[in-house]
Design a protein around this motif. Structure first.
Motif, short mmCIF file in Angstrom:
data_model
loop_
_atom_site.label_atom_id
_atom_site.label_comp_id
_atom_site.label_asym_id
_atom_site.label_seq_id
_atom_site.Cartn_x
_atom_site.Cartn_y
_atom_site.Cartn_z
N TYR A 1 43.95 45.40 46.89
CA TYR A 1 42.87 46.25 46.41
C TYR A 1 41.88 45.48 45.53
O TYR A 1 40.67 45.67 45.64
CB TYR A 1 43.44 47.44 45.65
N PHE B 1 40.02 43.58 49.16
CA PHE B 1 39.12 44.69 49.48
C PHE B 1 37.66 44.40 49.08
O PHE B 1 36.75 44.65 49.88
CB PHE B 1 39.64 45.99 48.85
N PRO B 2 37.40 43.85 47.89
CA PRO B 2 36.01 43.51 47.57
C PRO B 2 35.39 42.52 48.57
O PRO B 2 34.21 42.62 48.90
CB PRO B 2 36.10 42.90 46.16
N LEU C 1 36.28 42.21 51.77
CA LEU C 1 36.06 42.95 53.01
C LEU C 1 34.74 43.72 52.93
O LEU C 1 33.96 43.74 53.89
CB LEU C 1 37.22 43.92 53.28
N LYS C 2 34.49 44.35 51.79
CA LYS C 2 33.23 45.09 51.61
C LYS C 2 32.04 44.14 51.62
O LYS C 2 31.03 44.42 52.29
CB LYS C 2 33.26 45.89 50.30
N LYS C 3 32.14 43.02 50.93
CA LYS C 3 31.04 42.06 50.84
C LYS C 3 30.64 41.55 52.23
O LYS C 3 29.46 41.43 52.54
CB LYS C 3 31.43 40.89 49.95
N ASN D 1 31.65 42.93 55.18
CA ASN D 1 31.81 43.98 56.19
C ASN D 1 32.87 43.59 57.23
O ASN D 1 32.66 43.70 58.44
CB ASN D 1 30.47 44.30 56.86
N LYS E 1 37.01 43.66 58.61
CA LYS E 1 38.08 44.66 58.76
C LYS E 1 39.45 44.02 58.60
O LYS E 1 39.62 42.83 58.86
CB LYS E 1 37.96 45.36 60.10
N GLU F 1 41.22 55.60 49.35
CA GLU F 1 39.92 54.92 49.30
C GLU F 1 39.83 53.82 50.37
O GLU F 1 38.80 53.69 51.03
CB GLU F 1 39.71 54.31 47.91
N LEU F 2 40.87 53.05 50.54
CA LEU F 2 40.89 52.01 51.56
C LEU F 2 40.72 52.62 52.95
O LEU F 2 39.91 52.14 53.76
CB LEU F 2 42.20 51.21 51.49
N SER G 1 37.23 53.84 53.65
CA SER G 1 36.19 52.81 53.70
C SER G 1 35.74 52.48 55.13
O SER G 1 34.64 51.97 55.33
CB SER G 1 36.68 51.52 53.03
N LEU H 1 36.92 50.14 56.70
CA LEU H 1 37.18 48.71 56.84
C LEU H 1 38.67 48.40 56.95
O LEU H 1 39.05 47.34 57.43
CB LEU H 1 36.60 47.95 55.64
#
Length: 152
Positions: A2, A6-7, A9-11, A13, A15, A38-39, A42, A44
């Motif tokens: 997390y 996860f940050p 993966l968001k940055k 995009n 999966k 939340e995950l 997302s 992702l």
């Protein structure tokens, strides 16, 4: 996962699939139910089941294996609000008789810890995967590039 993965993966995009042990939720150093939700939300992160207690399933009676496989799926579906379709055998250890239990749960796939990327219809209950283990940064990137040349 997390706070570090996860940050990223968001940055980028990107999966990923995360296999969750139900009995570990909310314990020190592990995800909370809210983080799992939340995950999952997302888009992702695919949430997969990694059993209720993370035992060596090979040592359990059939009814206990069934409990570990089925209850973890139901709880994760309640937490995430999504269908859970992937299962990971604890320690990558399995017996072929588990394939029917996983299929009947129902999951669509199950993963082993055998390294590789080549899959077939006959492998749905023991899919191979790439695990970074302790590789990070450039070492991990170079290791991934080598996969393109591998026979896996």
């Amino acid at each position: 996962f997390y706070t570090e993965a996860f940050p990223l993966l968001k940055k980028y995009n990107a999966k990923a699939t995360l296999y969750v042990i139900i009995n570990a939720l909310g314990t020190k150093g592990y995800l909370t139910k809210e983080q799992v939700k939340e995950l999952a939300d997302s888009g992702l992160v695919e949430i997969g089941s990694h059993t209720f207690n993370h035992p060596d399933l090979r040592t359990l009676k059939s009814k206990d294996v069934k409990f570990e496989i089925e209850l973890s799926k139901k709880i994760l579906e309640n937490i995430s609000g999504q269908k859970i379709s992937s299962f990971a055998y604890p320690f990558g250890l399995y017996k072929t008789e588990f394939f029917k239990l996983v299929s009947d749960a129902p999951y669509l796939t199950a993963v082993s810890v055998m390294p590789g990327t080549k899959q077939g219809e006959d492998d749905l209950w023991i899919l191979r995967r790439i695990r970074p283990n302790d590789r990070e940064g450039e070492i991990f990137i170079n290791w991934l590039k080598d996969w393109e040349k591998s026979t896996y």
